[in-house]
Write a protein that holds these residues in place. Sequence first.
Motif, PDB file in Angstrom:
ATOM      1  N   LEU A  88      -4.115  -0.262  -2.182  1.00  0.00           N
ATOM      2  CA  LEU A  88      -4.061   0.967  -2.967  1.00  0.00           C
ATOM      3  C   LEU A  88      -2.675   1.214  -3.542  1.00  0.00           C
ATOM      4  N   ILE A  89      -1.627   1.038  -2.744  1.00  0.00           N
ATOM      5  CA  ILE A  89      -0.268   1.310  -3.220  1.00  0.00           C
ATOM      6  C   ILE A  89       0.130   0.303  -4.297  1.00  0.00           C
ATOM      7  N   ALA A  90      -0.245  -0.967  -4.112  1.00  0.00           N
ATOM      8  CA  ALA A  90       0.083  -1.984  -5.114  1.00  0.00           C
ATOM      9  C   ALA A  90      -0.604  -1.677  -6.443  1.00  0.00           C
ATOM     10  N   ARG A  91      -1.863  -1.321  -6.379  1.00  0.00           N
ATOM     11  CA  ARG A  91      -2.579  -0.995  -7.622  1.00  0.00           C
ATOM     12  C   ARG A  91      -2.001   0.270  -8.264  1.00  0.00           C
ATOM     13  N   ALA A  92      -1.613   1.239  -7.424  1.00  0.00           N
ATOM     14  CA  ALA A  92      -1.024   2.455  -7.970  1.00  0.00           C
ATOM     15  C   ALA A  92       0.268   2.153  -8.732  1.00  0.00           C
ATOM     16  N   ALA A  93       1.100   1.264  -8.203  1.00  0.00           N
ATOM     17  CA  ALA A  93       2.356   0.929  -8.872  1.00  0.00           C
ATOM     18  C   ALA A  93       2.107   0.264 -10.223  1.00  0.00           C
ATOM     19  N   ILE A  94       1.174  -0.694 -10.278  1.00  0.00           N
ATOM     20  CA  ILE A  94       0.892  -1.390 -11.542  1.00  0.00           C
ATOM     21  C   ILE A  94       0.261  -0.444 -12.554  1.00  0.00           C
ATOM     22  N   MET A  95      -0.711   0.344 -12.111  1.00  0.00           N
ATOM     23  CA  MET A  95      -1.375   1.256 -13.028  1.00  0.00           C
ATOM     24  C   MET A  95      -0.431   2.346 -13.528  1.00  0.00           C
ATOM     25  N   ARG A  98       1.434   0.769 -16.331  1.00  0.00           N
ATOM     26  CA  ARG A  98       0.598   0.599 -17.524  1.00  0.00           C
ATOM     27  C   ARG A  98       0.398   1.916 -18.256  1.00  0.00           C
ATOM     28  N   THR A  99       0.148   2.993 -17.517  1.00  0.00           N
ATOM     29  CA  THR A  99      -0.144   4.275 -18.141  1.00  0.00           C
ATOM     30  C   THR A  99       1.089   4.874 -18.805  1.00  0.00           C
ATOM     31  N   ASN A 100       2.259   4.754 -18.165  1.00  0.00           N
ATOM     32  CA  ASN A 100       3.455   5.406 -18.687  1.00  0.00           C
ATOM     33  C   ASN A 100       4.230   4.544 -19.667  1.00  0.00           C
ATOM     34  N   VAL A 101       4.191   3.236 -19.493  1.00  0.00           N
ATOM     35  CA  VAL A 101       4.927   2.365 -20.413  1.00  0.00           C
ATOM     36  C   VAL A 101       4.155   2.172 -21.711  1.00  0.00           C
ATOM     37  N   ALA A 158      -1.180  -3.354 -23.277  1.00  0.00           N
ATOM     38  CA  ALA A 158      -1.441  -3.014 -21.878  1.00  0.00           C
ATOM     39  C   ALA A 158      -1.798  -4.259 -21.075  1.00  0.00           C
ATOM     40  N   LEU A 159      -2.612  -5.137 -21.647  1.00  0.00           N
ATOM     41  CA  LEU A 159      -3.004  -6.350 -20.935  1.00  0.00           C
ATOM     42  C   LEU A 159      -1.820  -7.283 -20.727  1.00  0.00           C
ATOM     43  N   VAL A 160      -0.961  -7.400 -21.716  1.00  0.00           N
ATOM     44  CA  VAL A 160       0.237  -8.233 -21.582  1.00  0.00           C
ATOM     45  C   VAL A 160       1.150  -7.694 -20.488  1.00  0.00           C
ATOM     46  N   LEU A 161       1.322  -6.386 -20.450  1.00  0.00           N
ATOM     47  CA  LEU A 161       2.187  -5.797 -19.432  1.00  0.00           C
ATOM     48  C   LEU A 161       1.634  -6.025 -18.033  1.00  0.00           C
ATOM     49  N   VAL A 162       0.344  -5.750 -17.836  1.00  0.00           N
ATOM     50  CA  VAL A 162      -0.256  -5.913 -16.509  1.00  0.00           C
ATOM     51  C   VAL A 162      -0.232  -7.377 -16.092  1.00  0.00           C
ATOM     52  N   SER A 163      -0.546  -8.289 -17.001  1.00  0.00           N
ATOM     53  CA  SER A 163      -0.568  -9.714 -16.667  1.00  0.00           C
ATOM     54  C   SER A 163       0.816 -10.225 -16.288  1.00  0.00           C
ATOM     55  N   LEU A 384       8.879   8.268  -4.770  1.00  0.00           N
ATOM     56  CA  LEU A 384       7.667   8.549  -4.001  1.00  0.00           C
ATOM     57  C   LEU A 384       6.750   9.518  -4.734  1.00  0.00           C
ATOM     58  N   ASP A 385       7.320  10.584  -5.307  1.00  0.00           N
ATOM     59  CA  ASP A 385       6.496  11.568  -6.009  1.00  0.00           C
ATOM     60  C   ASP A 385       5.735  10.942  -7.165  1.00  0.00           C
ATOM     61  N   GLU A 386       6.411  10.039  -7.882  1.00  0.00           N
ATOM     62  CA  GLU A 386       5.783   9.406  -9.037  1.00  0.00           C
ATOM     63  C   GLU A 386       4.772   8.354  -8.611  1.00  0.00           C
ATOM     64  N   LEU A 387       5.068   7.617  -7.553  1.00  0.00           N
ATOM     65  CA  LEU A 387       4.166   6.561  -7.113  1.00  0.00           C
ATOM     66  C   LEU A 387       2.861   7.123  -6.581  1.00  0.00           C
ATOM     67  N   LEU A 388       2.942   8.206  -5.809  1.00  0.00           N
ATOM     68  CA  LEU A 388       1.752   8.807  -5.216  1.00  0.00           C
ATOM     69  C   LEU A 388       1.182   9.944  -6.056  1.00  0.00           C
ATOM     70  N   LEU A 389       1.869  10.289  -7.167  1.00  0.00           N
ATOM     71  CA  LEU A 389       1.443  11.427  -7.999  1.00  0.00           C
ATOM     72  C   LEU A 389       1.273  12.687  -7.157  1.00  0.00           C
ATOM     73  N   HIS A 390       2.242  12.908  -6.309  1.00  0.00           N
ATOM     74  CA  HIS A 390       2.204  14.051  -5.406  1.00  0.00           C
ATOM     75  C   HIS A 390       3.556  14.740  -5.467  1.00  0.00           C
ATOM     76  N   TYR A 391       3.654  15.781  -6.310  1.00  0.00           N
ATOM     77  CA  TYR A 391       4.908  16.506  -6.491  1.00  0.00           C
ATOM     78  C   TYR A 391       4.883  17.738  -5.581  1.00  0.00           C
TER      79      TYR A 391
END
Length: 535
Positions: A88-95, A98-101, A158-163, A384-391
Amino acid sequence: MWPFRKQEAAAEQLMAEAIRVARATADDRKIVAQGGGGGVETRWRGASRVLRSMASWIPGLGSPRRDFNKSERRMLVARSRDAMRNHLIARAAIMRLRTNVVGTGLVCRAQVDFEAVGITEDEAEQLNAQLDRLWSMYADDPRECDAEATLNHYQLQALVLVSSLVAGDVFVASPDQERPGCIFSTRLQLIESDRVGNPNSGMDRVDMVEGVEFDAVGAPVAYHVCAGYPGEHLAGKALTWERLSVFGAETGRRRVLHVMADKERPGQKRGAPYLSPVLEPLQKLERYSSAELMAAVISAMFTVFIKKGSEFDRGNLPMSALADERPEGDDTSDGAISLGEGAIVDLGPGEEPMVANPSRPNAQFDPFFTAVVKEIGAALELPLDELLLHYSSSYSAARAAMLQAWRFYSLRRWWLACDFCQPSRELIIDEAVARGLINLPGYSEPAKRKAYCQAIWIGPARGAIDELKEAKAARERIDIGVSNETLETASMTGEPWQQVIRQRVREVEFRRANSMQPLPKSGLETPPEPNPQEE
């Protein structure tokens, strides 16, 4: 004989120095072994080999090819992909990246250097509009830009960045393919990291490392791409390798793009996955989290066992058989006992249960989990706040976390624009000029070609916790002269200022034409000249 005596004296001095150093090193080792004095045999404590804290830390020292060899890279890629799928944490970091970049895509706005090409600023504005129109025709249509005719250019970003983040690098070829109904013939074909390797899975050479062929100074010359995936054999198709030249033989145009997650050493030819430094703690944290979750589930499904005493009539049916409806999990007709929500399991004579209380949920789980995620986020440059989206902290702390994360996002956005977006756009401008779709005088000159191809890439806006404060701060930066409306508009809305102001002018004129608001004073009227007689 004098030269020989001089050499003998020099040898004696070297021998004496060696003996002195050996004795000093032995004395230092004795001091360290006895635990006294705190001395070490080296001047840098980090280089010591006798300190107990450092004795087992003896890493190898080698070239980028040796320190990042094929077997280790393939294992890192495999584990990184598995973490992307299941952790979950690994996918959260990649996603999150992707969403912000990239988000909905980096939009290109042409910025022709009119002074370099010798035209006026108004002519440059018209030229920018033509270039933007041509790029939109290409980037918005998947059949135009994607070799697989599936994704438009913004989705390809987005695909290039994730890959590149997951596998360490990704390659983008630009084959020339005509399609009915299309304007351009340049396609973008994404090639996964696995497919680039030495022909027939051979060993590395002096001028080739894992499919990357380079010249004497280290510049890439060609990439060797497998027709399929090594180790995967399909019926009727043999594995072959194709040599793709990086630059055009006549024009020097870049034909194959190599997008790497990071390049940390000179001479490094392949990229390492973004998650490589944190794969071990990610795996342990995932196992710990799964174990705690399972323990909580078992605790919630705790089953009651009924123990029968000696006075119980054995001819009677068990309680589970007397029940009209059996809850799931307590059917013991087959001799198996399983847990279930609110289940009651009847035991046979002489059977005595051992009650175990799991004591879940664990009160220490969240602090420990948060502490480990903080370390992982620090290595990944994500707070941490940004990774977990918990401010959950104060406004100032949450805003600081968001700003720090956006420094990293901006770096990744710039990296993507340099390695993928801008080179692919230049290929399209080249083709547009060759096909006569646009007239760019002097385009064959390298300096003017650079001037014509200049552009800015605008991504999604950063967002704000308090938009009113951000708007006031933007206005203040403009007023004191440290920023301008173009930068602030792109930062706050993700749109170019020129487009916003043109749309705003149309809206204001429409409201005025329909008497929806009174005409405000423009403040541009020339004040009347004073009358000398009145003075």
